[in-house]
Write a protein that holds these residues in place. Structure first.
Motif, PDB file in Angstrom:
ATOM      1  N   SER A 163       0.829  -1.205   0.000  1.00 35.52           N
ATOM      2  CA  SER A 163       0.000   0.000   0.000  1.00 35.52           C
ATOM      3  C   SER A 163       0.866   1.259   0.000  1.00 35.52           C
ATOM      4  CB  SER A 163      -0.930  -0.004   1.213  1.00 35.52           C
ATOM      5  OG  SER A 163      -0.207  -0.028   2.423  1.00 35.52           O
ATOM      6  N   THR A 164       2.066   1.202   0.597  1.00 36.78           N
ATOM      7  CA  THR A 164       2.975   2.344   0.553  1.00 36.78           C
ATOM      8  C   THR A 164       3.477   2.585  -0.867  1.00 36.78           C
ATOM      9  OG1 THR A 164       3.683   1.873   2.820  1.00 36.78           O
ATOM     10  CG2 THR A 164       5.072   3.334   1.527  1.00 36.78           C
ATOM     11  N   VAL A 165       3.822   1.508  -1.570  1.00 37.50           N
ATOM     12  CA  VAL A 165       4.221   1.644  -2.974  1.00 37.50           C
ATOM     13  C   VAL A 165       3.066   2.218  -3.787  1.00 37.50           C
ATOM     14  CG1 VAL A 165       4.957   0.394  -5.036  1.00 37.50           C
ATOM     15  CG2 VAL A 165       5.892  -0.226  -2.809  1.00 37.50           C
ATOM     16  N   LEU A 166       1.848   1.741  -3.515  1.00 36.68           N
ATOM     17  CA  LEU A 166       0.676   2.257  -4.216  1.00 36.68           C
ATOM     18  C   LEU A 166       0.476   3.740  -3.929  1.00 36.68           C
ATOM     19  CD1 LEU A 166      -1.821   1.637  -5.959  1.00 36.68           C
ATOM     20  CD2 LEU A 166      -3.022   0.987  -3.864  1.00 36.68           C
ATOM     21  N   ALA A 167       0.652   4.135  -2.673  1.00 36.53           N
ATOM     22  CA  ALA A 167       0.496   5.550  -2.309  1.00 36.53           C
ATOM     23  C   ALA A 167       1.568   6.406  -2.973  1.00 36.53           C
ATOM     24  CB  ALA A 167       0.553   5.694  -0.789  1.00 36.53           C
ATOM     25  N   LYS A 168       2.804   5.918  -3.022  1.00 31.84           N
ATOM     26  CA  LYS A 168       3.876   6.656  -3.697  1.00 31.84           C
ATOM     27  C   LYS A 168       3.544   6.861  -5.167  1.00 31.84           C
ATOM     28  CE  LYS A 168       8.183   5.405  -2.989  1.00 31.84           C
ATOM     29  NZ  LYS A 168       8.897   6.625  -2.529  1.00 31.84           N
ATOM     30  N   THR A 169       3.021   5.823  -5.802  1.00 35.92           N
ATOM     31  CA  THR A 169       2.698   5.918  -7.219  1.00 35.92           C
ATOM     32  C   THR A 169       1.551   6.890  -7.462  1.00 35.92           C
ATOM     33  OG1 THR A 169       3.323   3.577  -7.356  1.00 35.92           O
ATOM     34  CG2 THR A 169       2.268   4.547  -9.278  1.00 35.92           C
ATOM     35  N   ILE A 170       0.519   6.825  -6.612  1.00 37.49           N
ATOM     36  CA  ILE A 170      -0.614   7.760  -6.740  1.00 37.49           C
ATOM     37  C   ILE A 170      -0.133   9.197  -6.536  1.00 37.49           C
ATOM     38  CG2 ILE A 170      -2.788   8.483  -5.686  1.00 37.49           C
ATOM     39  CD1 ILE A 170      -3.367   5.553  -5.114  1.00 37.49           C
ATOM     40  N   THR A 171       0.793   9.408  -5.601  1.00 37.57           N
ATOM     41  CA  THR A 171       1.337  10.739  -5.362  1.00 37.57           C
ATOM     42  C   THR A 171       2.017  11.290  -6.612  1.00 37.57           C
ATOM     43  OG1 THR A 171       1.712  10.155  -3.043  1.00 37.57           O
ATOM     44  CG2 THR A 171       2.859  12.088  -3.878  1.00 37.57           C
ATOM     45  N   VAL A 172       2.775  10.422  -7.291  1.00 35.72           N
ATOM     46  CA  VAL A 172       3.463  10.844  -8.508  1.00 35.72           C
ATOM     47  C   VAL A 172       2.460  11.219  -9.588  1.00 35.72           C
ATOM     48  CG1 VAL A 172       4.967  10.048 -10.363  1.00 35.72           C
ATOM     49  CG2 VAL A 172       5.516   9.507  -8.004  1.00 35.72           C
ATOM     50  N   ILE A 173       1.426  10.413  -9.748  1.00 35.26           N
ATOM     51  CA  ILE A 173       0.417  10.704 -10.767  1.00 35.26           C
ATOM     52  C   ILE A 173      -0.249  12.043 -10.496  1.00 35.26           C
ATOM     53  CG2 ILE A 173      -1.789   9.959 -11.721  1.00 35.26           C
ATOM     54  CD1 ILE A 173      -0.926   7.091 -11.308  1.00 35.26           C
ATOM     55  N   LEU A 174      -0.650  12.258  -9.242  1.00 35.04           N
ATOM     56  CA  LEU A 174      -1.312  13.521  -8.900  1.00 35.04           C
ATOM     57  C   LEU A 174      -0.361  14.704  -9.053  1.00 35.04           C
ATOM     58  CD1 LEU A 174      -3.366  12.469  -5.725  1.00 35.04           C
ATOM     59  CD2 LEU A 174      -4.205  12.804  -8.054  1.00 35.04           C
ATOM     60  N   ALA A 175       0.914  14.504  -8.686  1.00 36.90           N
ATOM     61  CA  ALA A 175       1.879  15.598  -8.756  1.00 36.90           C
ATOM     62  C   ALA A 175       2.094  16.075 -10.187  1.00 36.90           C
ATOM     63  CB  ALA A 175       3.202  15.159  -8.153  1.00 36.90           C
ATOM     64  N   PHE A 176       2.099  15.148 -11.132  1.00 35.58           N
ATOM     65  CA  PHE A 176       2.317  15.552 -12.517  1.00 35.58           C
ATOM     66  C   PHE A 176       1.018  15.954 -13.207  1.00 35.58           C
ATOM     67  CE2 PHE A 176       6.376  13.579 -11.780  1.00 35.58           C
ATOM     68  CZ  PHE A 176       7.229  14.300 -12.587  1.00 35.58           C
ATOM     69  N   ARG A 177      -0.099  15.397 -12.777  1.00 38.09           N
ATOM     70  CA  ARG A 177      -1.374  15.807 -13.344  1.00 38.09           C
ATOM     71  C   ARG A 177      -1.759  17.213 -12.902  1.00 38.09           C
ATOM     72  NH1 ARG A 177      -2.343  12.657 -17.709  1.00 38.09           N
ATOM     73  NH2 ARG A 177      -2.199  10.439 -17.173  1.00 38.09           N
ATOM     74  N   VAL A 178      -1.310  17.614 -11.711  1.00 38.04           N
ATOM     75  CA  VAL A 178      -1.685  18.914 -11.176  1.00 38.04           C
ATOM     76  C   VAL A 178      -1.063  20.040 -11.990  1.00 38.04           C
ATOM     77  CG1 VAL A 178       0.226  19.297  -9.569  1.00 38.04           C
ATOM     78  CG2 VAL A 178      -2.061  20.089  -8.974  1.00 38.04           C
ATOM     79  N   MET A 179      -0.002  19.718 -12.750  1.00 32.19           N
ATOM     80  CA  MET A 179       0.613  20.737 -13.589  1.00 32.19           C
ATOM     81  C   MET A 179      -0.217  21.033 -14.829  1.00 32.19           C
ATOM     82  SD  MET A 179       4.554  19.434 -13.432  1.00 32.19           S
ATOM     83  CE  MET A 179       5.385  19.145 -11.870  1.00 32.19           C
ATOM     84  N   LYS A 180      -1.140  20.128 -15.160  1.00 29.06           N
ATOM     85  CA  LYS A 180      -1.970  20.323 -16.341  1.00 29.06           C
ATOM     86  C   LYS A 180      -3.240  21.080 -15.966  1.00 29.06           C
ATOM     87  CE  LYS A 180      -0.248  16.152 -18.581  1.00 29.06           C
ATOM     88  NZ  LYS A 180      -0.599  14.878 -19.257  1.00 29.06           N
ATOM     89  N   PRO A 181      -3.902  21.725 -16.940  1.00 29.68           N
ATOM     90  CA  PRO A 181      -5.139  22.457 -16.639  1.00 29.68           C
ATOM     91  C   PRO A 181      -6.204  21.536 -16.058  1.00 29.68           C
ATOM     92  CG  PRO A 181      -4.304  23.016 -18.821  1.00 29.68           C
ATOM     93  CD  PRO A 181      -3.488  21.862 -18.335  1.00 29.68           C
ATOM     94  N   GLY A 182      -6.973  22.040 -15.136  1.00 25.16           N
ATOM     95  CA  GLY A 182      -8.012  21.246 -14.491  1.00 25.16           C
ATOM     96  C   GLY A 182      -7.934  21.357 -12.997  1.00 25.16           C
ATOM     97  N   ARG A 183      -9.062  21.546 -12.347  1.00 24.73           N
ATOM     98  CA  ARG A 183      -9.064  21.780 -10.912  1.00 24.73           C
ATOM     99  C   ARG A 183      -9.191  20.502 -10.094  1.00 24.73           C
ATOM    100  NH1 ARG A 183     -13.075  27.064 -10.243  1.00 24.73           N
ATOM    101  NH2 ARG A 183     -11.792  28.529 -11.482  1.00 24.73           N
ATOM    102  N   THR A 184      -9.719  19.434 -10.689  1.00 25.24           N
ATOM    103  CA  THR A 184      -9.978  18.216  -9.923  1.00 25.24           C
ATOM    104  C   THR A 184      -8.691  17.618  -9.370  1.00 25.24           C
ATOM    105  OG1 THR A 184     -11.898  17.753 -11.306  1.00 25.24           O
ATOM    106  CG2 THR A 184     -11.028  15.942  -9.985  1.00 25.24           C
TER     107      THR A 184
END
Length: 346
Positions: A163-184
């Motif tokens: 679950s820690t590996v899963l959380a790390k991966t989700i963090t990376v996805i959100l971190a790079f998606r947040v740079m793109k347009p969109g508020r969600t």
């Protein structure tokens, strides 16, 4: 009428001694029979015995099959060569994990440690350390307490690691998606929703383990049939269904982590370890997929050995793929452990 003081001996067949039993020959007189050696686990201790008698489950027949010998009690001990090898491997890997954790704590302000989420790295290292240490519950004389601890500890610490590996991966996805347009995505990242992944995953496994303990918990048992001259003391899983539910849940988490890792494989390696992320989860997943058929086909002490080996192999895969490349950079290539190098890679 003449009285004969001795019973006449048959001239058709000789008497069957101890270790043999009489088998009548078809379409021949009653005095004609064959002497057949008693089958395995059976003896005959008299002459011309009509049928062999079985030895008790805690005993086995001697080579002549004319009396039973007590079986020796055995288990996967630290004195056993296989048990010693597994224990030494677990100890070595535990020391290695502790050393890696020490390196990360000492260099916690360095760029590469900061860039890969220090908190999750610490949690993952501690969970991997406990994964190695829980293998010691499988070695030595089992009892009801150790039988429960080895399964529940194994389930919880592996859930924490995956679950820690899963959380790390989700963090990376959100971190790079947040740079793109969109508020969600930005709202999800700012809210820190990735921090609840570990507690939720561990809580589900805790519920499964509680149901397991409440219905049919693991307990000490004996196996008197796998080995000819030995009674093996081992842990009975209790509810086999609960055991495979726990494994299935771990497999689901590993599959989810593998899917997430596949999605981020092309993102910059400095931040998310994308170069090895898919491979490390694939190693973990493969070990436990192979474990199930091997576990089903083995008996006796080999069952315990297979489970311990799977624990060590999968945990070592996580440790080696995630942390050894970083330790290499921190200790041997400090020129790459800088903010400028990270920015250039990104």
């Amino acid at each position: 009428f003449l009285y004969c003081p001795h019973t006449p001996q048959s001239v058709c067949a000789q008497s069957c001694g101890p270790g043999f039993w009489k088998v009548l020959q078809e379409e021949r007189p009653v005095c004609c029979f064959s002497c057949v050696f008693c089958p395995e686990q059976y003896i005959s201790n008299q002459t011309d015995q009509q049928v062999c008698i079985p030895c008790p489950s805690q005993e086995y027949p001697n080579p002549e099959r004319n009396y039973c010998l007590p079986k020796t009690v055995t288990f996967l001990s630290f004195e056993d060569p296989l048990g010693m090898a597994l224990a030494c491997t677990a100890l070595f890997l535990s020391v290695s994990t502790t050393a890696v954790l020490g390196i990360f704590l000492k260099h916690r302000e360095s760029a590469i440690v900061k860039a890969n989420n220090r908190t999750f790295s610490y949690i993952l290292l501690i969970s991997i350390l406990f994964c190695f240490l829980c293998s010691f519950f499988f070695i030595g004389h089992p009892n009801n307490v150790s039988c429960i601890l080895q399964q529940i500890t194994f389930a919880l610490v592996f859930t924490l690691a995956i679950s820690t590996v899963l959380a790390k991966t989700i963090t990376v996805i959100l971190a790079f998606r947040v740079m793109k347009p969109g508020r969600t995505m930005r709202r999800l990242f700012v809210s820190g929703i990735y921090n609840v992944v570990i507690p939720i995953c561990v809580l589900i496994q805790l519920i499964l383990s509680g149901v397991w303990l409440g219905t049919s918990p693991p307990h000490i048992d004996t196996d008197a049939h796998s080995e000819h001259a030995q009674v093996i003391i081992l842990c009975n899983k209790g509810s086999v269904t609960a055991f495979y539910c726990v494994l299935a849940y771990l497999g689901t988490l590993a599959l989810g982590s593998f899917t997430m890792a596949f999605l981020v494989r092309n993102l910059p390696d400095t931040f998310n370890e994308a170069k090895f992320l898919t491979f490390r989860i694939l190693v973990f997943f493969s070990v436990w997929v192979i474990f199930i058929p091997v576990y089903q086909s083995t008996k006796g002490k080999a069952v315990v050995s297979v489970e311990v080996f799977s624990i060590l192999a999968s945990s070592a895969g996580l440790l080696g793929c995630i942390f050894f490349p970083k330790c290499y950079i921190v200790l041997l290539r400090p020129d790459k452990n800088s903010l400028r190098c990270i920015k250039n890679k990104t």
